[in-house]
Each structure stands twice: as C-alpha cells, then as structure tokens.
Design a protein around this motif. Structure first.
Motif, PDB file in Angstrom:
ATOM      1  N   ALA A  62     177.913  69.245  26.576  1.00 53.12           N
ATOM      2  CA  ALA A  62     178.092  70.578  26.935  1.00 53.12           C
ATOM      3  C   ALA A  62     176.506  71.181  26.723  1.00 53.12           C
ATOM      4  CB  ALA A  62     179.131  71.065  26.500  1.00 53.12           C
ATOM      5  N   ASP A  63     176.102  70.768  25.573  1.00 52.50           N
ATOM      6  CA  ASP A  63     174.590  71.230  25.310  1.00 52.50           C
ATOM      7  C   ASP A  63     173.524  70.971  26.270  1.00 52.50           C
ATOM      8  OD1 ASP A  63     175.682  72.354  22.985  1.00 52.50           O
ATOM      9  OD2 ASP A  63     175.058  70.549  21.704  1.00 52.50           O
ATOM     10  N   CYS A 106     173.760  71.194  29.300  1.00 49.78           N
ATOM     11  CA  CYS A 106     173.734  72.544  30.255  1.00 49.78           C
ATOM     12  C   CYS A 106     174.724  73.559  29.630  1.00 49.78           C
ATOM     13  CB  CYS A 106     174.479  71.982  31.479  1.00 49.78           C
ATOM     14  SG  CYS A 106     174.491  73.232  32.957  1.00 49.78           S
ATOM     15  N   PRO A 107     173.690  74.703  29.437  1.00 50.63           N
ATOM     16  CA  PRO A 107     174.745  75.825  28.881  1.00 50.63           C
ATOM     17  C   PRO A 107     175.645  76.506  29.670  1.00 50.63           C
ATOM     18  CG  PRO A 107     172.136  76.460  29.434  1.00 50.63           C
ATOM     19  CD  PRO A 107     172.383  74.967  29.832  1.00 50.63           C
ATOM     20  N   ILE A 108     175.583  76.306  31.041  1.00 51.85           N
ATOM     21  CA  ILE A 108     176.557  76.852  31.884  1.00 51.85           C
ATOM     22  C   ILE A 108     178.122  76.255  32.164  1.00 51.85           C
ATOM     23  CG2 ILE A 108     174.764  78.278  33.320  1.00 51.85           C
ATOM     24  CD1 ILE A 108     175.428  76.554  35.560  1.00 51.85           C
ATOM     25  N   THR A 109     177.942  75.088  31.470  1.00 48.51           N
ATOM     26  CA  THR A 109     179.181  74.159  31.566  1.00 48.51           C
ATOM     27  C   THR A 109     180.476  74.723  31.162  1.00 48.51           C
ATOM     28  OG1 THR A 109     177.546  72.133  31.320  1.00 48.51           O
ATOM     29  CG2 THR A 109     180.192  71.881  30.832  1.00 48.51           C
ATOM     30  N   VAL A 145     181.431  77.964  31.326  1.00 45.77           N
ATOM     31  CA  VAL A 145     181.659  78.768  32.458  1.00 45.77           C
ATOM     32  C   VAL A 145     181.940  78.026  33.784  1.00 45.77           C
ATOM     33  CG1 VAL A 145     180.683  80.697  33.972  1.00 45.77           C
ATOM     34  CG2 VAL A 145     180.163  80.572  31.490  1.00 45.77           C
ATOM     35  N   VAL A 146     181.333  76.996  34.066  1.00 46.12           N
ATOM     36  CA  VAL A 146     181.985  76.352  35.267  1.00 46.12           C
ATOM     37  C   VAL A 146     183.004  75.893  35.113  1.00 46.12           C
ATOM     38  CG1 VAL A 146     181.319  74.100  36.570  1.00 46.12           C
ATOM     39  CG2 VAL A 146     179.620  75.839  35.955  1.00 46.12           C
ATOM     40  N   ASP A 147     183.562  75.042  33.734  1.00 43.86           N
ATOM     41  CA  ASP A 147     184.640  74.669  33.501  1.00 43.86           C
ATOM     42  C   ASP A 147     185.898  75.703  33.625  1.00 43.86           C
ATOM     43  OD1 ASP A 147     183.619  72.245  33.173  1.00 43.86           O
ATOM     44  OD2 ASP A 147     183.655  72.416  31.098  1.00 43.86           O
ATOM     45  N   THR A 181     189.266  79.947  41.089  1.00 37.09           N
ATOM     46  CA  THR A 181     188.388  80.334  41.998  1.00 37.09           C
ATOM     47  C   THR A 181     189.136  80.998  43.141  1.00 37.09           C
ATOM     48  OG1 THR A 181     186.733  79.254  41.386  1.00 37.09           O
ATOM     49  CG2 THR A 181     186.364  80.338  43.398  1.00 37.09           C
ATOM     50  N   PHE A 188     182.361  88.657  37.468  1.00 39.13           N
ATOM     51  CA  PHE A 188     182.187  87.509  38.310  1.00 39.13           C
ATOM     52  C   PHE A 188     181.716  87.752  39.783  1.00 39.13           C
ATOM     53  CE2 PHE A 188     184.247  84.948  35.026  1.00 39.13           C
ATOM     54  CZ  PHE A 188     183.131  84.074  34.704  1.00 39.13           C
ATOM     55  N   VAL A 195     178.462  86.600  41.117  1.00 40.46           N
ATOM     56  CA  VAL A 195     178.428  85.197  41.078  1.00 40.46           C
ATOM     57  C   VAL A 195     179.139  84.605  42.318  1.00 40.46           C
ATOM     58  CG1 VAL A 195     178.985  83.007  39.824  1.00 40.46           C
ATOM     59  CG2 VAL A 195     178.423  84.981  38.507  1.00 40.46           C
TER      60      VAL A 195
END
Length: 129
Positions: free
Chosen positions: A16-17, A19-22, A24-26, A34, A98, A101
């Motif tokens: 997860a490090d 990609c810092p958005i992992t 949030v995506v999860d 969604t 969100f 986004v």
C-alpha cells in the motif's frame, strides 16, 4: 540510487505504500460501493428497497455494503418508529466529499472510454485470467 518518488519493493515493505491512494480506492471502489454512493448522491435519501431496485444488487450484498458505508461514515441510516418500521439511507457530508472525484471520473469516462474500447478491440494478446 533511486529518487525519493521511486518505490522499490523490499521484504518489509507494505504494498500500500507504493501508492498512497490505495486505501481510498479500496474504500470507495469496492464492488457495489460506488453505485450506492452515486445513487444516494444523485437521488437523495433512499429506502432500502429503492436502492435495491435502482442498483440491481441482492439484499444480502446491499445490507453488507450499507453497513460498511455506515461504519466508515459515508452513509447514515435513519430508523423511523412506524409500523412497519421504515429505514432510510442518506449520504453523509463525508460521503458527499467524493462528488468531485465522481464528477472527474464521469468526465474522463465520457472523453476516453471510446478509446479504451477501441484499444480492447485491437488487442491481439492473450486475455488475463
């Protein structure tokens, strides 16, 4: 030597490090999450059956996802003391954050999905399993 923005896996590294958005995506893009948030954002407060019909999800999965979203502070459940009991779901302020986004993804989709479809149609390699 690697640059500060280059990530190279090591034995103790957390993926997860990379990609810092992992996280949030999860959180936001797991199956059915969604569509639930989109529906509540676009159509306002909904009863369980309304969400079920609009999204086309099974009651079991919808219950699971709504509980997760409520736990995460993205959806609020309100129970009305009526006979029969009425339960409504609404998106919270945190869930509504969100909106930009989703708007950006919707715009990207309108501009680029035809290109993605064309690339898929022209792809000659083996399909992933």
């Amino acid at each position: 030597m690697t640059s500060p923005t280059t990530w190279r896996p090591g034995a103790a590294d957390d993926p997860a490090d990379a990609c810092p958005i992992t996280p949030v995506v999860d959180l936001i893009f797991s199956r059915w999450t969604t569509p639930i948030l989109w529906t509540l954002q676009e159509h306002g407060t909904q009863r369980f059956v309304e969400l079920e019909r609009r999204i086309g999800v099974t009651p079991k999965v919808l219950t699971q996802r709504l509980r997760q979203l409520e736990r995460d502070g993205l959806v609020q459940r309100e129970i009305f003391a009526e006979v029969p009991p009425r339960v409504e779901y609404r998106i919270t302020e945190l869930g509504s954050s969100f909106r930009p986004v989703f708007a950006a993804l919707s715009q990207w989709s309108g501009q680029h999905m035809a290109d993605v479809e064309a690339a898929r149609a022209g792809y000659a390699g083996p399909l992933p399993r």
